[in-house]
Design a protein around this motif. Sequence first.
Motif, mmCIF file in Angstrom:
data_model
loop_
_atom_site.group_PDB
_atom_site.id
_atom_site.type_symbol
_atom_site.label_atom_id
_atom_site.label_comp_id
_atom_site.label_asym_id
_atom_site.label_seq_id
_atom_site.Cartn_x
_atom_site.Cartn_y
_atom_site.Cartn_z
ATOM 1 N N LYS A 188 0.856 -1.179 0.000
ATOM 2 C CA LYS A 188 0.000 0.000 0.000
ATOM 3 C C LYS A 188 0.898 1.236 0.000
ATOM 4 C CE LYS A 188 -3.786 -2.116 2.635
ATOM 5 N NZ LYS A 188 -4.591 -2.030 3.877
ATOM 6 N N THR A 191 -1.386 7.381 -2.989
ATOM 7 C CA THR A 191 -1.921 7.213 -4.358
ATOM 8 C C THR A 191 -2.198 8.539 -5.059
ATOM 9 O OG1 THR A 191 -4.170 7.039 -3.482
ATOM 10 C CG2 THR A 191 -2.954 4.976 -3.801
ATOM 11 N N LYS A 195 -3.559 7.557 -9.051
ATOM 12 C CA LYS A 195 -4.979 7.208 -9.061
ATOM 13 C C LYS A 195 -5.472 6.847 -10.453
ATOM 14 C CE LYS A 195 -6.294 10.013 -5.050
ATOM 15 N NZ LYS A 195 -7.018 11.225 -4.589
ATOM 16 N N LYS A 198 -4.609 2.736 -12.373
ATOM 17 C CA LYS A 198 -5.088 1.421 -11.950
ATOM 18 C C LYS A 198 -5.094 0.435 -13.122
ATOM 19 C CE LYS A 198 -9.068 -0.940 -9.926
ATOM 20 N NZ LYS A 198 -10.446 -0.791 -9.393
ATOM 21 N N PHE A 224 0.076 -0.978 -11.139
ATOM 22 C CA PHE A 224 -0.559 0.043 -10.303
ATOM 23 C C PHE A 224 -1.979 -0.392 -9.946
ATOM 24 C CE2 PHE A 224 2.756 2.127 -12.725
ATOM 25 C CZ PHE A 224 3.424 2.837 -11.740
ATOM 26 N N GLU A 226 -5.551 0.261 -6.989
ATOM 27 C CA GLU A 226 -6.279 1.284 -6.235
ATOM 28 C C GLU A 226 -5.658 1.531 -4.862
ATOM 29 O OE1 GLU A 226 -8.226 -2.648 -5.252
ATOM 30 O OE2 GLU A 226 -7.453 -1.648 -7.056
ATOM 31 N N TYR A 227 -4.893 0.559 -4.343
ATOM 32 C CA TYR A 227 -4.301 0.702 -3.008
ATOM 33 C C TYR A 227 -2.823 1.066 -3.061
ATOM 34 C CZ TYR A 227 -2.831 -4.014 -4.239
ATOM 35 O OH TYR A 227 -2.308 -5.099 -4.907
ATOM 36 N N GLY A 228 -2.174 0.864 -4.213
ATOM 37 C CA GLY A 228 -0.744 1.102 -4.319
ATOM 38 C C GLY A 228 -0.138 0.372 -5.486
#
Length: 384
Positions: A188, A191, A195, A198, A224, A226-228
């Motif tokens: 994580k 972001t 963003k 993803k 990539f 959504e969390y990292g």
Amino acid sequence: MNEYEIAIIGGGAAGLYLAAALGGFKTVIIERGARVGKKLSATGNGQGNVANANAGAEHYFTDDFRMLSSVLESAPVDRVLSGFNGLFVTDEQGRIYPAGRQASSLTDCLRRKCERIGVKILTETRVTDIQRGFTVKTDKGSIAADKIVFCTGGKAQKQFGTDGSVFGILRALGHTVTPLYPSLVQLKTNTEYIKTLKGIRAECAVTALCGDKLLKTARGDVIFTEYGVSGNAIFAVSPYVTDKTDCALSLEFLPDVSEAELTADIEKKKRAGYDSGELLALTLNNQIGRAIIKYAGSDNAGKIAYAAKHFRLSVLGTLGFDYAQVTRGGVPLSEMTENLESKFVKGMYFAGETLNVDGECGGYNLHWAFASALRVARALTGGK
């Protein structure tokens, strides 16, 4: 006389390999899952990354490197692979696979060996307590054995039955357990600048940093999310940050292109009239290029090139044990004899991930599972 000479708790890689090496003993494997070797059958993305040709102690984390080195040196790759029937291939990174690239074939080989020598396998049987002597209490009754071996794994990937509950039993028997962390795992990160990325994949050189100290650099895919970030380069550096705070990742895009070359290319695009948000078009994925330019906060060619080579993400944590391939931590090696027998409970042995040993990505953890099982097998069979 006890019902069994040896009770192996856990039917994963270490447990199966050990049982297959114990011909001539009345042995039982006690496995909480519906079948043995489930995690082994999934290793290497199903291709069976069974070991690594470079499996020296420098690729591992533990509390006792002397003991670790001793076990590894006594189980070189050819000795480990001799426990299987088949041909193996080695890639450029030293990762060793069965020639058929099928992980389930490794499990099948060990299971057949166990069947031939009469190993009893109890599945869907959960160990609830151990009494010295030994009486193994399970949710289906008690089993008496002369000696026991813990091959239960750690806390990673509970879908394979490794939820860390065994450590409570071991503490009750006098052992300590080091802090546990997920390793070989997605990270994580902040972001703010990723963003829009993803699902996008890029080849990068990734450097893990703790403060200003360089911990590890690896090259490969970064995915990539959504969390990292995920991908093989992230898994490779994750062991170096999982148990630390104040860590960051520095992503170098286009590792084969110099910063000067990239600066010149951006300047060329500026002269050609490219919009500021498109100065990395054709050079990188458009979305990645825009993210780097936003991160740079400028349309200056040098600053954009520097940002592409030093794209920094703060590490906020990991995706957790459910997604980790292995566990950092466990019962300290320092609490073992040279034969991986408990210093506190005579006749109780350990192999695999239950111990405080974990390795880098690339077959090192399975190599440890088999090497430690071999050490225990030699102790139980009198060095045969």
